[in-house]
Design a protein around this motif. Structure first.
Motif, PDB file in Angstrom:
ATOM      1  N   TRP A 189      10.961  -1.344 -12.525  1.00 21.12           N
ATOM      2  CA  TRP A 189      11.434  -0.125 -11.867  1.00 21.12           C
ATOM      3  C   TRP A 189      11.526  -0.358 -10.350  1.00 21.12           C
ATOM      4  O   TRP A 189      12.520  -0.002  -9.722  1.00 21.12           O
ATOM      5  N   ILE A 190      10.502  -0.972  -9.771  1.00 23.49           N
ATOM      6  CA  ILE A 190      10.471  -1.210  -8.324  1.00 23.49           C
ATOM      7  C   ILE A 190      11.531  -2.245  -7.938  1.00 23.49           C
ATOM      8  O   ILE A 190      12.214  -2.087  -6.919  1.00 23.49           O
ATOM      9  N   ILE A 191      11.709  -3.290  -8.740  1.00 22.19           N
ATOM     10  CA  ILE A 191      12.746  -4.304  -8.470  1.00 22.19           C
ATOM     11  C   ILE A 191      14.119  -3.630  -8.428  1.00 22.19           C
ATOM     12  O   ILE A 191      14.921  -3.876  -7.514  1.00 22.19           O
ATOM     13  N   GLU A 192      14.391  -2.764  -9.396  1.00 22.00           N
ATOM     14  CA  GLU A 192      15.674  -2.044  -9.418  1.00 22.00           C
ATOM     15  C   GLU A 192      15.825  -1.170  -8.166  1.00 22.00           C
ATOM     16  O   GLU A 192      16.917  -1.062  -7.612  1.00 22.00           O
ATOM     17  N   SER A 193      14.735  -0.559  -7.722  1.00 26.48           N
ATOM     18  CA  SER A 193      14.815   0.299  -6.531  1.00 26.48           C
ATOM     19  C   SER A 193      15.079  -0.539  -5.277  1.00 26.48           C
ATOM     20  O   SER A 193      15.834  -0.110  -4.402  1.00 26.48           O
ATOM     21  N   ILE A 194      14.513  -1.737  -5.207  1.00 26.47           N
ATOM     22  CA  ILE A 194      14.753  -2.630  -4.060  1.00 26.47           C
ATOM     23  C   ILE A 194      16.223  -3.065  -4.059  1.00 26.47           C
ATOM     24  O   ILE A 194      16.892  -3.017  -3.020  1.00 26.47           O
ATOM     25  N   GLU A 195      16.719  -3.488  -5.233  1.00 23.79           N
ATOM     26  CA  GLU A 195      18.117  -3.915  -5.326  1.00 23.79           C
ATOM     27  C   GLU A 195      19.062  -2.783  -4.925  1.00 23.79           C
ATOM     28  O   GLU A 195      20.053  -3.007  -4.235  1.00 23.79           O
ATOM     29  N   SER A 196      18.731  -1.576  -5.316  1.00 22.48           N
ATOM     30  CA  SER A 196      19.545  -0.409  -4.978  1.00 22.48           C
ATOM     31  C   SER A 196      19.509  -0.147  -3.460  1.00 22.48           C
ATOM     32  O   SER A 196      20.549   0.107  -2.849  1.00 22.48           O
ATOM     33  N   LEU A 197      18.328  -0.225  -2.866  1.00 27.59           N
ATOM     34  CA  LEU A 197      18.200   0.008  -1.417  1.00 27.59           C
ATOM     35  C   LEU A 197      19.033  -0.996  -0.631  1.00 27.59           C
ATOM     36  O   LEU A 197      19.710  -0.635   0.333  1.00 27.59           O
ATOM     37  N   LEU A 198      19.008  -2.259  -1.055  1.00 26.58           N
ATOM     38  CA  LEU A 198      19.706  -3.306  -0.313  1.00 26.58           C
ATOM     39  C   LEU A 198      21.228  -3.163  -0.376  1.00 26.58           C
ATOM     40  O   LEU A 198      21.942  -3.812   0.382  1.00 26.58           O
ATOM     41  N   GLY A 225       5.152  -5.165   9.513  1.00 25.81           N
ATOM     42  CA  GLY A 225       5.079  -5.078   8.054  1.00 25.81           C
ATOM     43  C   GLY A 225       6.404  -4.708   7.413  1.00 25.81           C
ATOM     44  O   GLY A 225       6.468  -3.844   6.544  1.00 25.81           O
ATOM     45  N   VAL A 226       7.466  -5.374   7.843  1.00 25.23           N
ATOM     46  CA  VAL A 226       8.817  -5.013   7.397  1.00 25.23           C
ATOM     47  C   VAL A 226       8.957  -5.126   5.878  1.00 25.23           C
ATOM     48  O   VAL A 226       9.538  -4.251   5.238  1.00 25.23           O
ATOM     49  N   LYS A 227       8.422  -6.177   5.284  1.00 27.81           N
ATOM     50  CA  LYS A 227       8.579  -6.377   3.840  1.00 27.81           C
ATOM     51  C   LYS A 227       7.955  -5.220   3.061  1.00 27.81           C
ATOM     52  O   LYS A 227       8.576  -4.659   2.154  1.00 27.81           O
ATOM     53  N   ARG A 249       8.404   0.049   0.225  1.00 24.25           N
ATOM     54  CA  ARG A 249       8.055   1.475   0.241  1.00 24.25           C
ATOM     55  C   ARG A 249       9.311   2.342   0.356  1.00 24.25           C
ATOM     56  O   ARG A 249       9.469   3.328  -0.359  1.00 24.25           O
ATOM     57  N   ALA A 250      10.225   1.968   1.268  1.00 22.68           N
ATOM     58  CA  ALA A 250      11.461   2.725   1.461  1.00 22.68           C
ATOM     59  C   ALA A 250      12.281   2.753   0.182  1.00 22.68           C
ATOM     60  O   ALA A 250      12.880   3.776  -0.170  1.00 22.68           O
ATOM     61  N   SER A 251      12.316   1.630  -0.547  1.00 18.95           N
ATOM     62  CA  SER A 251      13.109   1.572  -1.784  1.00 18.95           C
ATOM     63  C   SER A 251      12.527   2.519  -2.838  1.00 18.95           C
ATOM     64  O   SER A 251      13.271   3.194  -3.548  1.00 18.95           O
ATOM     65  N   ILE A 252      11.210   2.582  -2.908  1.00 18.58           N
ATOM     66  CA  ILE A 252      10.552   3.483  -3.866  1.00 18.58           C
ATOM     67  C   ILE A 252      10.861   4.936  -3.505  1.00 18.58           C
ATOM     68  O   ILE A 252      11.269   5.731  -4.357  1.00 18.58           O
ATOM     69  N   ILE A 253      10.700   5.272  -2.231  1.00 16.60           N
ATOM     70  CA  ILE A 253      10.954   6.641  -1.770  1.00 16.60           C
ATOM     71  C   ILE A 253      12.400   7.041  -2.035  1.00 16.60           C
ATOM     72  O   ILE A 253      12.676   8.124  -2.553  1.00 16.60           O
ATOM     73  N   LYS A 281       0.850  -1.184   0.000  1.00 19.52           N
ATOM     74  CA  LYS A 281       0.000   0.000   0.000  1.00 19.52           C
ATOM     75  C   LYS A 281       0.887   1.237   0.000  1.00 19.52           C
ATOM     76  O   LYS A 281       1.919   1.264   0.667  1.00 19.52           O
ATOM     77  N   LEU A 282       0.466   2.233  -0.777  1.00 14.06           N
ATOM     78  CA  LEU A 282       1.185   3.502  -0.853  1.00 14.06           C
ATOM     79  C   LEU A 282       0.213   4.649  -0.606  1.00 14.06           C
ATOM     80  O   LEU A 282      -0.994   4.502  -0.807  1.00 14.06           O
TER      81      LEU A 282
END
Length: 121
Positions: free
Chosen positions: A38-47, A97-99, A104-108, A12-13
């Motif tokens: 786009w979201i997958i790339e943002s998650i990989e970047s956050l990690l 709701g960590v996942k 959400r954090a990766s998108i932001i 949810k956003l």
């Protein structure tokens, strides 16, 4: 060609964050079918960030999460997310709701980091 198994998940956003996400996906040339990529790339970047658990904790403070976004995440990334959830829980044991917060954090972060790097040029 090897096909990857993908896991369907939803988060949810906030309405305005969802709108900014959609605009950025189009601006970045992914098209509406490229949302998951786009979201997958943002998650990989956050990690890759050392302080990602703190960023996930900050995302926990979001409210008015009204828009539902569904994405397809490759199995290998879902396993990395599961490991990241454990790391976040060790640092912030009470977070819920960590996942979802991680996504959400990766998108932001991608929205923030790329918008500041574009304006600095």
């Amino acid at each position: 060609m090897i096909t990857q198994n993908k896991v369907m998940t939803s988060i949810k956003l906030q309405k305005n964050l969802h709108r900014r996400l959609q605009q950025r996906i189009i601006e970045d040339g992914y098209g509406m079918r490229g949302k998951s990529k786009w979201i997958i790339e943002s998650i990989e970047s956050l990690l890759t960030l050392a302080d990602y658990p703190t960023l996930v904790d900050i995302a926990d403070d979001m409210d008015q999460l009204s828009d539902i976004v569904s994405i397809r995440i490759p199995d290998h990334l879902m396993r990395r997310i599961d490991q990241a959830v454990i790391r976040v829980r060790k640092q912030y044991p009470t977070i819920e709701g960590v996942k979802s917060n991680l996504i959400r954090a990766s998108i932001i972060q991608r929205l923030l980091r790329e918008s500041t790097s574009v304006t600095e040029v």
